[in-house]
Write an enzyme that holds these catalytic residues in place. Structure first.
Site, mmCIF file in Angstrom:
data_model
loop_
_atom_site.group_PDB
_atom_site.id
_atom_site.type_symbol
_atom_site.label_atom_id
_atom_site.label_comp_id
_atom_site.label_asym_id
_atom_site.label_seq_id
_atom_site.Cartn_x
_atom_site.Cartn_y
_atom_site.Cartn_z
ATOM 1 N N GLU A 1 -5.861 -5.241 10.470
ATOM 2 C CA GLU A 1 -4.595 -4.262 10.366
ATOM 3 C C GLU A 1 -5.218 -3.622 11.937
ATOM 4 O O GLU A 1 -5.910 -2.723 11.954
ATOM 5 C CB GLU A 1 -4.857 -3.202 9.490
ATOM 6 C CG GLU A 1 -4.339 -3.981 7.960
ATOM 7 C CD GLU A 1 -3.756 -2.872 7.319
ATOM 8 O OE1 GLU A 1 -2.589 -3.102 6.689
ATOM 9 O OE2 GLU A 1 -4.354 -1.860 6.984
ATOM 10 N N SER B 1 3.055 -2.172 10.483
ATOM 11 C CA SER B 1 4.507 -2.146 10.574
ATOM 12 C C SER B 1 5.142 -3.547 10.154
ATOM 13 O O SER B 1 6.230 -4.047 11.009
ATOM 14 C CB SER B 1 4.782 -1.936 12.130
ATOM 15 O OG SER B 1 4.380 -0.387 12.358
ATOM 16 N N GLU C 1 -7.336 4.104 7.739
ATOM 17 C CA GLU C 1 -7.319 5.855 7.435
ATOM 18 C C GLU C 1 -8.329 6.402 6.574
ATOM 19 O O GLU C 1 -8.651 7.398 6.698
ATOM 20 C CB GLU C 1 -5.891 5.970 6.496
ATOM 21 C CG GLU C 1 -4.613 5.708 7.505
ATOM 22 C CD GLU C 1 -3.214 5.345 6.833
ATOM 23 O OE1 GLU C 1 -3.414 5.507 5.461
ATOM 24 O OE2 GLU C 1 -2.439 4.779 7.255
ATOM 25 N N GLY D 1 1.545 2.139 10.701
ATOM 26 C CA GLY D 1 2.656 3.063 10.699
ATOM 27 C C GLY D 1 3.227 3.799 11.769
ATOM 28 O O GLY D 1 3.908 4.523 11.980
ATOM 29 N N HIS E 1 -9.555 0.637 4.697
ATOM 30 C CA HIS E 1 -8.614 0.786 5.352
ATOM 31 C C HIS E 1 -8.698 1.912 6.301
ATOM 32 O O HIS E 1 -9.542 2.596 6.379
ATOM 33 C CB HIS E 1 -7.445 1.307 4.492
ATOM 34 C CG HIS E 1 -5.941 1.459 5.173
ATOM 35 N ND1 HIS E 1 -5.648 2.476 6.025
ATOM 36 C CD2 HIS E 1 -5.161 0.753 4.901
ATOM 37 C CE1 HIS E 1 -4.409 2.222 6.446
ATOM 38 N NE2 HIS E 1 -3.931 1.452 5.647
ATOM 39 N N ASN F 1 1.070 -1.017 0.151
ATOM 40 C CA ASN F 1 0.025 0.108 -0.068
ATOM 41 C C ASN F 1 0.986 1.276 0.029
ATOM 42 O O ASN F 1 1.413 1.637 1.061
ATOM 43 C CB ASN F 1 -0.769 -0.079 1.213
ATOM 44 C CG ASN F 1 -1.727 1.316 1.387
ATOM 45 O OD1 ASN F 1 -1.699 2.063 0.475
ATOM 46 N ND2 ASN F 1 -2.507 1.297 2.441
ATOM 47 N N TRP F 2 1.015 1.866 -0.907
ATOM 48 C CA TRP F 2 2.108 2.913 -1.336
ATOM 49 C C TRP F 2 1.347 4.394 -0.694
ATOM 50 O O TRP F 2 1.970 5.151 -0.535
ATOM 51 C CB TRP F 2 2.486 3.048 -2.817
ATOM 52 C CG TRP F 2 3.143 1.882 -3.276
ATOM 53 C CD1 TRP F 2 3.638 0.764 -2.610
ATOM 54 C CD2 TRP F 2 3.516 1.911 -4.730
ATOM 55 N NE1 TRP F 2 4.303 0.015 -3.352
ATOM 56 C CE2 TRP F 2 4.382 0.500 -4.633
ATOM 57 C CE3 TRP F 2 3.719 2.423 -5.886
ATOM 58 C CZ2 TRP F 2 4.801 0.293 -5.991
ATOM 59 C CZ3 TRP F 2 4.109 2.170 -6.887
ATOM 60 C CH2 TRP F 2 5.008 1.015 -7.068
ATOM 61 N N GLY G 1 2.638 -1.193 4.332
ATOM 62 C CA GLY G 1 2.638 0.131 4.191
ATOM 63 C C GLY G 1 4.167 0.723 3.822
ATOM 64 O O GLY G 1 4.708 0.383 2.870
ATOM 65 N N GLY G 2 4.641 0.975 4.915
ATOM 66 C CA GLY G 2 6.047 1.847 4.716
ATOM 67 C C GLY G 2 6.963 0.865 4.211
ATOM 68 O O GLY G 2 7.803 1.580 3.285
#
Ligand code: PEP
Length: 253
Positions: free
Chosen positions: A168, A213, A98, A174, A96, A11-12, A234-235
């Site tokens: 998640e 993470s 977010e 993150g 998600h 997930n960019w 993600g990251g």
């Protein structure tokens, strides 16, 4: 127990440019580990066509990070599932945390997005997970159960048959704080058990991936658990070497 092929998606988020994405994709394609499982990358909408073009000769799929909950009409700024499919997407992330916390996606909206995605032939990556307060209150399984049941009630069980579920925990996204394999495993098993109450065969086939993470240093330990079928990253998906190492850790054969 059915042998499920692992799934790893990057997930960019709101990152990248055409140039940085191109070099990230070169790095990923140059590695071998993505061939060991089902892999997808999810760039921002406007970067989807370039990713689709670069990956067309590979088995790496492209996904979007969100989708409209309606098919068409006066919804300024939205992108429909049919548009994503036409652009070459195979997957779409739905629900998600977010989107839930920053953009107000309720359980009902998430269910409508799942309906829209599957109706257009996209595989929804359905995200569920609790906040830190909910975990501390001991309501993790109730929260995740509610989120999942809302999708089953709203979109129908059939909409989940080809889906991927992403567990998640919000407190791990993150933050550098990962759920322990035991914590993740408990929730993954509960999700599969909930689905098995509706359809045991489908529950046995469904991929349930972990996100929060994940990095190369902790991926193998998480993915070693039988009910953790890969990850939503993600990251660490913004670094080709890290992402490939995570794909390698997800290998299951
Ligand atoms: C995510 O965005 O879905 C995610 C899991 O992010 P990170 O890996 O950075 O925690």
């Amino acid at each position: 127990m059915p042998q499920r092929r692992s799934f790893v998606a990057g997930n960019w988020k709101l990152n990248g440019s055409l140039a940085t994405n191109a070099s990230l994709l070169e790095g990923i394609v140059a590695g071998a580990p993505w061939q060991a499982c089902d892999v997808a990358v999810c760039p921002a909408y406007v970067h989807i066509p370039a990713a689709v073009a670069r990956l067309s000769a590979t088995t790496i799929g492209v996904g979007a990070q969100d989708v409209a909950d309606v098919p068409a009409g006066a919804y300024t700024g939205e992108v429909s599932a049919a548009m994503l499919r036409e652009a070459g997407c195979r997957y779409v992330i739905v629900g998600h945390s977010e989107r839930r916390t920053l953009y107000g996606d309720t359980d009902a909206v998430v269910a409508r997005k799942v309906t829209a995605a599957t109706g257009a032939g996209l595989v929804p990556i359905v995200c569920v997970g609790e906040t830190l307060a909910e975990r501390d209150a001991g309501t993790t399984l109730a929260v995740v159960g509610r989120q999942l049941s809302a999708v089953i009630d709203g979109a129908g069980l059939g909409a989940l048959s080809e889906a991927v579920i992403a567990y998640e925990p919000v407190w791990a996204i993150g933050t550098g704080r990962t759920a322990t394999p035991d914590q993740a495993d408990e929730v993954h098993r509960a999700i599969r058990a909930l689905l098995a109450r509706h359809d045991a065969t489908m529950a046995g086939r469904l991929r349930i991936v972990y996100g929060g993470s994940v990095k190369s240093a902790n991926a193998a330990e998480l993915f070693a658990r039988p009910d953790i079928d890969g990850g939503l990253i993600g990251g660490a998906s913004l670094d080709a070497g890290e992402f490939l190492a995570i794909c390698a850790a997800a290998r299951r054969d």
